[in-house]
Design a protein around this motif. Structure first.
Motif, PDB file in Angstrom:
ATOM      1  N   ARG A  27       0.658  -1.377   0.154  1.00 31.27           N
ATOM      2  CA  ARG A  27      -0.277  -0.014  -0.256  1.00 31.27           C
ATOM      3  C   ARG A  27       0.606   1.024  -0.170  1.00 31.27           C
ATOM      4  N   ARG A  28       1.640   1.001   0.112  1.00 30.95           N
ATOM      5  CA  ARG A  28       3.290   2.114   0.676  1.00 30.95           C
ATOM      6  C   ARG A  28       3.762   2.291   0.151  1.00 30.95           C
ATOM      7  N   GLY A  29       3.657   1.311  -1.218  1.00 34.53           N
ATOM      8  CA  GLY A  29       4.694   1.001  -2.373  1.00 34.53           C
ATOM      9  C   GLY A  29       6.142   0.599  -2.469  1.00 34.53           C
ATOM     10  N   ILE A  30       6.172  -0.144  -0.837  1.00 35.72           N
ATOM     11  CA  ILE A  30       7.379  -0.914  -1.148  1.00 35.72           C
ATOM     12  C   ILE A  30       6.801  -2.513  -1.166  1.00 35.72           C
ATOM     13  N   GLU A  31       8.121  -2.825  -2.570  1.00 35.58           N
ATOM     14  CA  GLU A  31       7.726  -4.572  -3.136  1.00 35.58           C
ATOM     15  C   GLU A  31       8.747  -5.185  -2.561  1.00 35.58           C
ATOM     16  N   ASP A  32       9.823  -4.521  -2.563  1.00 32.08           N
ATOM     17  CA  ASP A  32      11.071  -5.503  -1.989  1.00 32.08           C
ATOM     18  C   ASP A  32      11.503  -5.696  -0.608  1.00 32.08           C
ATOM     19  N   VAL A  33      10.888  -5.458   0.234  1.00 29.50           N
ATOM     20  CA  VAL A  33      11.006  -5.367   1.374  1.00 29.50           C
ATOM     21  C   VAL A  33       9.468  -6.866   1.943  1.00 29.50           C
TER      22      VAL A  33
END
Length: 142
Positions: A27-33
């Motif tokens: 939802r916050r645009g963090i997809e690599d964590v």
């Protein structure tokens, strides 16, 4: 409740918590964590400075191969940097990058939301008892 049922329930709770974290990050645009990165990031946030990989292995009680894979992934995502350890040429120091430090607030907020959701409806006494029992279970396996 039989021990296998307890372990199965703990596994389901862990899976749901991980899905919650993944959804909140996305939802916050963090997809690599991913959730497995959380322990390394949290340790780095609390230590505020370069940390030897071996210190992460000891503090997080995880195999060196797991820590190496996690730190490699976080480095490729730009969240941390690695450099040779001047005190031990065979090891590395890891530290947060500016990108990693910028995410502290987001990760803290997600952790607080997860904790609120997980412990909703439990009194302070129940939370303390639950924490004490979890510690006892973990100690039994060490």
């Amino acid at each position: 409740m039989p021990a296998l049922d307890i372990l199965e329930q703990i596994s389901r709770i862990r899976t749901r918590a991980q899905l919650f974290i993944i959804d909140e990050l996305a939802r916050r645009g963090i997809e690599d964590v991913v959730p497995s990165h959380g322990a390394v990031l949290a340790h780095l946030y609390h230590n505020r400075g370069p940390v030897p990989v071996t210190a992460l292995v000891v503090a997080l009680k995880r195999p060196k191969s797991t820590i190496t894979k996690t730190t490699d992934s976080l480095e490729s995502g730009g969240y941390l940097s690695k450099r040779s350890n001047p005190g031990d040429g065979r090891s590395y120091l890891v530290d947060l990058t500016p990108r990693g430090r910028e995410c502290y607030g987001v990760f803290t907020e997600i952790s607080e939301r997860l904790e609120d959701r997980l412990l909703k409806g439990l009194s302070q006494e129940d939370r303390q008892t639950f924490s004490r029992l979890l510690c006892a279970l973990e100690e039994n396996l060490e």
